[in-house]
Design a protein around this motif. Structure first.
Motif, short mmCIF file in Angstrom:
data_model
loop_
_atom_site.label_atom_id
_atom_site.label_comp_id
_atom_site.label_asym_id
_atom_site.label_seq_id
_atom_site.Cartn_x
_atom_site.Cartn_y
_atom_site.Cartn_z
N LEU A 266 -69.60 15.49 -83.53
CA LEU A 266 -68.87 14.95 -82.60
C LEU A 266 -67.31 15.31 -82.99
O LEU A 266 -66.42 15.58 -81.82
CB LEU A 266 -69.64 13.81 -81.52
CG LEU A 266 -68.78 13.66 -80.93
CD1 LEU A 266 -68.81 14.16 -79.36
CD2 LEU A 266 -69.58 12.05 -80.01
N LYS A 267 -67.30 13.95 -83.60
CA LYS A 267 -65.93 14.17 -83.95
C LYS A 267 -65.25 15.32 -84.29
O LYS A 267 -64.12 15.78 -83.58
CB LYS A 267 -65.19 13.57 -85.00
CG LYS A 267 -65.94 11.84 -85.17
CD LYS A 267 -65.98 10.90 -85.99
CE LYS A 267 -65.97 9.64 -86.20
NZ LYS A 267 -65.64 8.78 -87.50
N HIS A 268 -65.36 16.48 -85.04
CA HIS A 268 -64.89 17.86 -85.32
C HIS A 268 -64.94 18.76 -84.14
O HIS A 268 -64.09 19.27 -83.22
CB HIS A 268 -65.82 18.99 -86.08
CG HIS A 268 -65.49 20.04 -86.69
ND1 HIS A 268 -64.15 20.05 -87.08
CD2 HIS A 268 -65.96 20.83 -85.50
CE1 HIS A 268 -64.16 21.22 -86.98
NE2 HIS A 268 -64.77 22.34 -86.55
N ALA A 269 -65.83 18.50 -83.03
CA ALA A 269 -66.14 19.38 -80.92
C ALA A 269 -65.42 18.40 -80.61
O ALA A 269 -63.67 19.35 -80.00
CB ALA A 269 -66.85 19.35 -80.97
N ALA A 270 -65.11 17.18 -80.75
CA ALA A 270 -63.73 16.03 -80.01
C ALA A 270 -62.51 16.56 -80.25
O ALA A 270 -61.89 16.51 -79.65
CB ALA A 270 -64.73 15.13 -79.95
N SER A 271 -62.01 16.83 -81.13
CA SER A 271 -60.08 17.20 -81.69
C SER A 271 -60.34 18.34 -81.29
O SER A 271 -58.86 17.90 -81.10
CB SER A 271 -60.97 16.97 -83.30
OG SER A 271 -61.46 18.12 -83.87
N SER A 272 -61.37 19.95 -80.94
CA SER A 272 -60.69 20.73 -80.68
C SER A 272 -60.92 20.59 -79.29
O SER A 272 -60.28 21.46 -78.23
CB SER A 272 -61.17 21.48 -80.82
OG SER A 272 -62.62 21.45 -80.84
N GLN A 273 -61.95 20.19 -78.36
CA GLN A 273 -62.26 20.12 -76.73
C GLN A 273 -61.90 18.59 -76.98
O GLN A 273 -63.36 18.06 -76.31
CB GLN A 273 -63.23 20.71 -77.12
CG GLN A 273 -63.91 21.14 -75.28
CD GLN A 273 -65.33 21.54 -75.57
OE1 GLN A 273 -66.10 21.95 -76.80
NE2 GLN A 273 -66.46 21.87 -74.25
N PRO A 274 -60.93 17.56 -76.05
CA PRO A 274 -61.17 16.04 -76.09
C PRO A 274 -62.07 16.63 -74.46
O PRO A 274 -62.16 17.89 -72.99
CB PRO A 274 -59.84 15.93 -75.70
CG PRO A 274 -59.05 17.58 -75.17
CD PRO A 274 -59.91 18.24 -76.31
N LEU A 275 -63.62 15.53 -74.53
CA LEU A 275 -64.37 15.37 -73.07
C LEU A 275 -62.73 14.65 -71.85
O LEU A 275 -62.24 13.75 -72.06
CB LEU A 275 -64.69 14.13 -73.50
CG LEU A 275 -65.66 14.28 -72.58
CD1 LEU A 275 -67.40 15.73 -73.00
CD2 LEU A 275 -66.77 12.71 -72.62
N PRO A 276 -62.89 15.71 -70.53
CA PRO A 276 -62.00 15.19 -69.31
C PRO A 276 -62.18 13.43 -68.86
O PRO A 276 -63.12 13.10 -69.20
CB PRO A 276 -62.72 15.90 -68.33
CG PRO A 276 -62.77 17.49 -69.47
CD PRO A 276 -64.08 16.63 -70.83
N THR A 277 -61.76 13.38 -68.23
CA THR A 277 -61.52 11.71 -67.81
C THR A 277 -62.82 11.84 -66.67
O THR A 277 -63.33 10.95 -67.48
CB THR A 277 -60.22 11.17 -66.75
OG1 THR A 277 -59.15 12.04 -67.75
CG2 THR A 277 -60.47 9.47 -66.73
N GLU A 278 -63.14 12.29 -65.83
CA GLU A 278 -63.91 12.67 -64.87
C GLU A 278 -65.45 12.38 -65.90
O GLU A 278 -66.27 11.93 -65.52
CB GLU A 278 -64.21 13.85 -64.00
CG GLU A 278 -63.83 15.21 -64.66
CD GLU A 278 -62.60 16.24 -64.90
OE1 GLU A 278 -62.66 16.70 -65.30
OE2 GLU A 278 -61.71 15.16 -64.97
N GLU A 279 -65.69 13.34 -67.30
CA GLU A 279 -67.28 12.34 -67.94
C GLU A 279 -67.65 11.19 -68.24
O GLU A 279 -68.28 11.00 -68.97
CB GLU A 279 -67.72 13.67 -68.32
CG GLU A 279 -68.35 14.97 -67.74
CD GLU A 279 -66.79 15.83 -67.33
OE1 GLU A 279 -65.64 16.14 -67.98
OE2 GLU A 279 -67.50 17.11 -66.14
#
Length: 112
Positions: free
Chosen positions: A58-71
């Motif tokens: 998850l950390k790796h995926a989140a570093s290249s694709q941040p979660l938008p505020t609406e989610e």
């Protein structure tokens, strides 16, 4: 019968993958809690390892694709459930950890 779509199906496809990581971690934490309630500490340890791997991914995926505020609200609800599960697992583990400490220290309890 509840025919409403799962909340994750209403999010943007790019962030769906991140939310799936959070949901997988939540499922693993629920499985850990169930194993702890049953006293299956080997399963708890294995599931803890699986959680650690998912968190790393998850950390790796989140570093290249941040979660938008609406989610973020959905993520927050998932995280709250994970924390509740984790707290109960820790509470259930305390007596087991004390017994393990005593065993490792060579002080076994006498069972009556």
């Amino acid at each position: 019968m509840n025919l409403q779509p799962h909340p994750i199906s209403r999010v943007h496809p790019m962030t769906q993958n991140l939310l799936q990581y959070y949901e997988a971690i939540e499922r693993a934490s629920q499985d850990m809690l169930e194993a702890a309630r049953n006293g299956n500490w080997d399963a708890v340890v294995k599931l803890e390892g699986a959680c650690a791997l998912l968190i790393s991914q998850l950390k790796h995926a989140a570093s290249s694709q941040p979660l938008p505020t609406e989610e973020a609200q959905l993520k927050s609800r998932i995280m709250q459930r994970i924390l509740v599960n984790d707290a109960e697992v820790r509470q259930l583990a305390e007596p087991w950890l004390e017994q393990l400490d005593e065993l490792l220290a060579g002080r076994t309890k006498t069972l009556h």
